[in-house]
Scaffold this active site. Structure first.
Site, mmCIF file in Angstrom:
data_model
loop_
_atom_site.group_PDB
_atom_site.id
_atom_site.type_symbol
_atom_site.label_atom_id
_atom_site.label_comp_id
_atom_site.label_asym_id
_atom_site.label_seq_id
_atom_site.Cartn_x
_atom_site.Cartn_y
_atom_site.Cartn_z
ATOM 1 N N SER A 9 0.833 -1.208 0.000
ATOM 2 C CA SER A 9 0.000 0.000 0.000
ATOM 3 C C SER A 9 0.866 1.256 0.000
ATOM 4 C CB SER A 9 -0.918 0.017 1.226
ATOM 5 O OG SER A 9 -1.527 1.286 1.309
ATOM 6 N N ASP A 36 -4.772 3.462 -1.902
ATOM 7 C CA ASP A 36 -5.838 3.777 -0.960
ATOM 8 C C ASP A 36 -6.336 5.207 -1.155
ATOM 9 O OD1 ASP A 36 -6.154 1.433 0.758
ATOM 10 O OD2 ASP A 36 -4.083 1.805 1.350
ATOM 11 N N MET A 38 -8.940 8.082 -0.191
ATOM 12 C CA MET A 38 -9.809 8.449 0.943
ATOM 13 C C MET A 38 -10.330 9.863 0.760
ATOM 14 S SD MET A 38 -7.428 7.113 4.046
ATOM 15 C CE MET A 38 -6.724 5.465 4.040
ATOM 16 N N HIS A 67 -8.260 0.985 -4.168
ATOM 17 C CA HIS A 67 -9.242 0.783 -3.095
ATOM 18 C C HIS A 67 -9.899 2.124 -2.802
ATOM 19 C CE1 HIS A 67 -9.708 -0.273 1.510
ATOM 20 N NE2 HIS A 67 -10.880 -0.129 0.909
ATOM 21 N N MET A 69 -12.062 4.394 -0.827
ATOM 22 C CA MET A 69 -12.760 4.629 0.454
ATOM 23 C C MET A 69 -13.442 5.983 0.351
ATOM 24 S SD MET A 69 -9.821 3.094 2.929
ATOM 25 C CE MET A 69 -8.601 3.191 1.635
ATOM 26 N N MET A 137 -11.648 -6.144 5.011
ATOM 27 C CA MET A 137 -10.879 -5.177 5.806
ATOM 28 C C MET A 137 -10.579 -5.800 7.161
ATOM 29 S SD MET A 137 -10.254 -2.528 4.009
ATOM 30 C CE MET A 137 -9.337 -1.716 5.327
ATOM 31 N N GLY A 142 -9.203 3.796 6.952
ATOM 32 C CA GLY A 142 -8.900 5.203 7.228
ATOM 33 C C GLY A 142 -7.432 5.476 7.476
ATOM 34 N N PHE A 143 -6.752 4.526 8.106
ATOM 35 C CA PHE A 143 -5.355 4.784 8.467
ATOM 36 C C PHE A 143 -4.511 3.526 8.324
ATOM 37 C CE2 PHE A 143 -8.065 7.725 10.707
ATOM 38 C CZ PHE A 143 -7.445 8.951 10.469
ATOM 39 N N GLY A 144 -3.274 3.716 7.915
ATOM 40 C CA GLY A 144 -2.316 2.631 7.933
ATOM 41 C C GLY A 144 -1.769 2.463 9.339
ATOM 42 N N GLY A 145 -1.026 1.401 9.562
ATOM 43 C CA GLY A 145 -0.326 1.210 10.830
ATOM 44 C C GLY A 145 -1.171 0.733 11.990
ATOM 45 N N GLY A 177 -4.971 -4.593 6.032
ATOM 46 C CA GLY A 177 -4.869 -3.935 7.327
ATOM 47 C C GLY A 177 -4.117 -4.740 8.365
HETATM 48 C C1 DX5 Z 1 -6.570 1.377 5.545
HETATM 49 C C2 DX5 Z 1 -6.023 1.047 4.171
HETATM 50 C C3 DX5 Z 1 -4.921 0.052 4.164
HETATM 51 C C4 DX5 Z 1 -3.690 0.466 4.890
HETATM 52 C C5 DX5 Z 1 -2.867 -0.747 5.184
HETATM 53 O O1 DX5 Z 1 -7.664 2.196 5.387
HETATM 54 O O2 DX5 Z 1 -7.051 0.517 3.364
HETATM 55 O O3 DX5 Z 1 -4.594 -0.343 2.842
HETATM 56 O O4 DX5 Z 1 -2.918 1.384 4.174
HETATM 57 O O5 DX5 Z 1 -1.774 -0.336 5.925
HETATM 58 P P1 DX5 Z 1 -1.091 -1.274 7.009
HETATM 59 O O6 DX5 Z 1 -0.555 -2.459 6.264
HETATM 60 O O7 DX5 Z 1 -0.052 -0.398 7.591
HETATM 61 O O8 DX5 Z 1 -2.158 -1.676 7.986
HETATM 62 ZN ZN ZN Z 2 -6.624 -0.429 1.335
#
Ligand code: DX5
Ligand code: ZN
Length: 217
Positions: A9, A36, A38, A67, A69, A137, A142-145, A177
């Site tokens: 991602s 991603d 958003m 993707h 969102m 999911m 909404g957020f990575g990490g 995720g």
């Molecule tokens: C979350 C995103 C994911 C995210 C994954 O809303 O859809 O694709 O970037 O990131 P990691 O692997 O850090 O959870």
């Molecule tokens: Zn994603």
């Protein structure tokens, strides 16, 4: 069993060096690139739009796995289709989910159906004939990490079984995720074959090595 594909991602990469970063992970064996998008409405964060995707498209030979969102993604299929191979839309974001999936396919792109952690897999059953990929999911979008939600494993198996039972064994199961080298094995054993990894790849000291490790695991 289907071949496992890694889809790093871009959300987790250094945007100032995005072109070089995506080239690196593709060369290391990541066949897809996860994008991603958003809108700050469907999810409480804003990322990037079609212009960013267009600008990195020539940097890699990867399959572009977009993707969305965003609320009512139907409005933007035209904008993303030229730079995407797969467009995945949220069941929860569409007034007419079937029409949205059909629009993606009418553009000659593969259509993905994604559900949030609280949405049951069963809602997707009527749409299986319109879908090339199901995305489960494993964090709130909404957020990575974030950390992988363990109950996602059951949903992955359910999605695989739902597709197979209805004669759609060609459907891919993607998971997104909190995936890393420690849990990728159980995600694959549960039935996933397309693995999204943001932080585990782009926040690693060596992203190319991280892709190789994920593939080996
Ligand atoms: C979350 C995103 C994911 C995210 C994954 O809303 O859809 O694709 O970037 O990131 P990691 O692997 O850090 O959870
Ligand atoms: Zn994603």
């Amino acid at each position: 069993m289907k071949k496992t594909i890694i889809s790093p991602s871009v959300l987790a990469c250094d945007f100032a060096r995005a072109g070089a970063e995506v080239e690196k992970v593709y060369d290391a064996g990541a066949e897809y690139l996860h994008l991603d998008v958003m809108d700050g409405v469907f999810v409480p964060n804003i990322s990037f739009g079609p212009d960013f995707i267009r600008s990195i498209r020539p940097c890699t030979g990867a399959v572009f796995d977009t993707h969305l969102m965003i609320t009512e993604p139907m409005r933007f299929i035209d904008a993303f289709a030229p730079y995407s191979d797969i467009i995945t839309v949220h069941y929860e974001a569409c007034a007419d989910f079937a029409a949205t999936l059909n629009t993606i396919r009418a553009h000659g792109r593969k259509a993905g159906a994604v559900i949030k952690p609280a949405t049951p897999v069963s809602v997707l059953e009527p749409f299986l004939p319109l879908v090339d990929m199901i995305l489960i999911m494993s964090v709130e979008p909404g957020f990575g990490g974030q950390s992988f939600i363990p109950s996602s494993l059951g949903k992955i198996s359910e999605a695989r079984e739902l597709a197979d039972r209805n004669g759609f064994d060609a459907i891919d199961i993607e998971v997104d995720g909190g995936i890393n080298v420690k849990n990728v094995g159980e995600v694959i054993r549960a039935g996933a074959n397309v693995i999204v990894a943001g932080s585990a790849v782009f926040r690693a000291a060596d992203p190319a090595e991280a892709v190789k490790m994920l593939k080996q695991s």
